[in-house]
Design an enzyme around this catalytic site. Sequence first.
Site, PDB file in Angstrom:
ATOM      1  N   GLY A 217     -52.886  21.464 -40.683  1.00 56.36           N
ATOM      2  CA  GLY A 217     -52.710  20.814 -41.970  1.00 56.36           C
ATOM      3  C   GLY A 217     -51.439  19.988 -41.999  1.00 56.36           C
ATOM      4  O   GLY A 217     -51.026  19.402 -40.989  1.00 56.36           O
ATOM      5  N   SER A 218     -50.777  19.988 -43.132  1.00 55.75           N
ATOM      6  CA  SER A 218     -49.667  19.050 -43.343  1.00 55.75           C
ATOM      7  C   SER A 218     -48.403  19.364 -42.558  1.00 55.75           C
ATOM      8  O   SER A 218     -47.503  18.524 -42.500  1.00 55.75           O
ATOM      9  CB  SER A 218     -49.338  18.960 -44.836  1.00 55.75           C
TER      10      SER A 218
END
Length: 483
Positions: A217-218
């Site tokens: 993810g981020s």
Amino acid sequence: MNKPLRRLSAVALFMFLALFVASTWIQYVKASELNADPRNSRTLYREFGINRGPIIVEGNEVAVSDPVKTSFKYQRVYNDGPLYAPVTGYYSIVYGRTGIESASNEYLNGTSDSLWWNRLEHLITGADPQGSAVTLTLNEKAQKAAYDALGNQRGAAVAIDVKTGAILALVSKPSYDPNELASHDSGDVVAMYKELNADKDRPLVNRAISGDTYPPGSVFKLVTAAAALENGMSSQESLEAPTQYTLPGTSTKLNNFGGATCSPSGKISLADAIRISCNTSFAILGNELGEEALAKQSQKFGFDEDLSIPLTVTPSRYPTGQNEAQIALSAIGQQDVRVTPLQVAMISASIANDGKMMQPYLVDSVRTPDLRVVAETKPDEIGKPISEQTARELTGMMVSVVESGTGQGAQIPGVSVAGKTGTAETGNDKNPHAWFTAFAPANDPQVAVAVIVENGGSAGSEATGGRVAAPIAKAIISAVIDK
């Protein structure tokens, strides 16, 4: 000599030769294989009859061999077993060795080449063989903080000494009690192993370094930002920041978390895109950088490389051969990007260490029973994935994440923390994983951490990296820097 006697002599000679060849083959050629055969009870008795060396954390024996009045002579005992199980592993008469019990076996059982003098001494004096003590790098407070903060959630946490690479905490939850697999009652051991192996939460898997790797993810936006900075962009560079982005060549719309708008003007700086974790900006940036730049930067951080700490680490991977839509998703840590928590901690540690990546390690030293040091791990720089300038810019961005962005849950009074949140879609209709990675103090880094809570843990669909994983990272950092 008559003909029947000659025949009988020839047969007798052949039988003696066959016996000689067979005994030589069994006792010399096949000796190693037979000794290693788990069905060989003599090998088991001999191995478990050795006073195996202890595994030590900050002066405390977390694994030790206690004498018992059975044929095995010694029983392996694990103190705070579940707390250290992902590191120590187990030592079983049925299932062999895992973890440090396996990786450092030659030291623990005294058969390492570096221990020949001790073996010679035991032979001359008639003393019972004894293994050496393996001292780990773990910080007891940090290990317990990570274990307690994860609670009953599935996930993992890793903490690394920024300047040396020494692993200060390595926790995987749920855990298990290695004492139950070290029992000398093989029936009990088999039953327990079957129960653990059948558990849908997979307690035997070391989530911190192996098993199934995770979409980052981020937190992967740190890699994308590093690639941008290394290719001439500045932290104040203006990026496109639409509320929605149509992935190239598709009709699929990419949104920001919660459908948020990153900027009313449709423009945002790279630094602010990191601070608020703007998906659309980083997806567009990924396409501008291209697959080659992202893959190269990932590899500089250690992706696609084998790693031993000395436990075997599953390589993290950045996929290649993608179309533009896939590159955009990869730039925000989705698509087929996969990482271990250790890899994420290594990325943060490299940023904290002026761009230098250190070899992570778990074994600090090995000492014989007479306290002679026979092995000691020295810090080893294994790469420089980013420049000092890039490291400074990324540090500033990560500080803003914790001060005023998505990672405020990691704030520690009186300590500047640099961090990055992540909420990773799993693609299997389950809640997203919650990530957080950080280092502190930002102005004089000591420790870098990475935390993942699978499927949002107790927060479920309401989970974010900042809400769920950041407080766990805060607890670990506080334990290390004693705040």
